[in-house]
Design a protein around this motif. Sequence first.
Motif, short mmCIF file in Angstrom:
data_model
loop_
_atom_site.label_atom_id
_atom_site.label_comp_id
_atom_site.label_asym_id
_atom_site.label_seq_id
_atom_site.Cartn_x
_atom_site.Cartn_y
_atom_site.Cartn_z
N ARG A 53 33.86 -0.12 35.96
CA ARG A 53 32.88 0.49 36.85
C ARG A 53 33.35 1.84 37.39
O ARG A 53 32.52 2.67 37.77
N ASP A 54 34.67 2.07 37.42
CA ASP A 54 35.15 3.35 37.93
C ASP A 54 36.57 3.60 37.43
O ASP A 54 37.34 2.66 37.20
N LEU A 55 36.88 4.89 37.24
CA LEU A 55 38.22 5.31 36.82
C LEU A 55 38.54 6.59 37.57
O LEU A 55 37.83 7.59 37.44
N ARG A 56 39.63 6.58 38.37
CA ARG A 56 39.98 7.74 39.19
C ARG A 56 41.47 8.05 39.05
O ARG A 56 42.32 7.17 39.19
N GLY A 57 41.80 9.31 38.77
CA GLY A 57 43.18 9.72 38.72
C GLY A 57 43.82 9.69 40.09
O GLY A 57 43.17 9.95 41.11
N ILE A 58 45.11 9.37 40.12
CA ILE A 58 45.86 9.30 41.38
C ILE A 58 46.74 10.55 41.46
O ILE A 58 47.53 10.83 40.56
N ALA A 59 46.63 11.27 42.57
CA ALA A 59 47.28 12.58 42.67
C ALA A 59 48.74 12.51 43.09
O ALA A 59 49.53 13.38 42.76
N SER A 60 49.15 11.49 43.86
CA SER A 60 50.50 11.48 44.43
C SER A 60 51.53 11.13 43.37
O SER A 60 51.25 10.44 42.39
N GLY A 61 52.77 11.62 43.56
CA GLY A 61 53.86 11.33 42.64
C GLY A 61 53.93 12.32 41.49
O GLY A 61 53.02 13.12 41.27
#
Length: 327
Positions: free
Chosen positions: A25-33
């Motif tokens: 239903r959703d795919l979001r990139g993670i910015a931290s690290g």
Amino acid sequence: MAVFTTVSPDEIASWLLDYNLGEMRDLRGIASGIENSNFFLTMEQDGSTREYVLTIFERLTFEQLPYYLHLMAHLASHGISVPAPVPGRDGEILRTLKGKPATIVTRLPGSSQLAPGAEHCAEVGGMLARMHLAGQSYPRQQPNLRSLPWWWQTEAEILPFLDAGQRALLQQELVHQTAFFDSADYAALPGGPCHCDLFRDNALFEDDHAGHYRLGGFFDFYFAGNDKWLFDLAVTVNDWCIDLASGTLDHARAQALLRAYHAVRPLGDIESQRWRDMLRAGALRFWISRLWDFYLPREADMLQPHDPTHFERILRRRIEAAAVPWT
């Protein structure tokens, strides 16, 4: 957790056919690290949704990764709140995505507590000790890959970017730590599987909206390795229990964390005697890695390298301090 490898929803949907997780239903990139490509993944199955974390590994190899993934599975099975790797239809927890190793793990509840108080530190100390004890029965072996040999290897790469004072500090501390690591005291320190990167942003707390927080768990085990438990404790204290602006240890937070740890796994005399040396080792490790990431970066969407001078300050404070907090 920057995004080095980009993937489209269609690519992920096709890849997910090897899992029994329902529909994406959703795919979001993670910015931290700054190490791997990470995405929040929302799946729907039988009318309910559940969130996971998809990781594409940029530096770790297929040969190295089973240690980390099976350690997480082992700790989760022993009651430690960590992300659990999700097996595919064939039972495997490590797969290939765009030619790189990849895995899916469960997402822990809560959010990071970036301004911790003594109560947060106490919860972290207690769980860290329980994690160390639970890891004793983990059968796989892999050293901390960012320990002394890596420090020496990386020194040659970062030295040209440093001024004379920084070069002197780096080289003197490497000599000091080499002598410490070669000592009988170091050999006598207890150890086992360690997180090795337990910073504030690698733990989650749940807010009960009544002024209290419950530790939701630890995550991001991809620097883990067999090391001295005191090193893991030092890395943790150097982040959770300091004034960020100066790098000075906060005695109240440090003692809260150490006492909670000690209540679960009592700390020994040699650990007490070598505490300052290990705090310096923890600071040196992250000063070197941040210098490396800052001056020799890789291209990535959302990449945010950390300021290396932060751990330079911490290292100098640990060397100069008249005393360091203990239990």
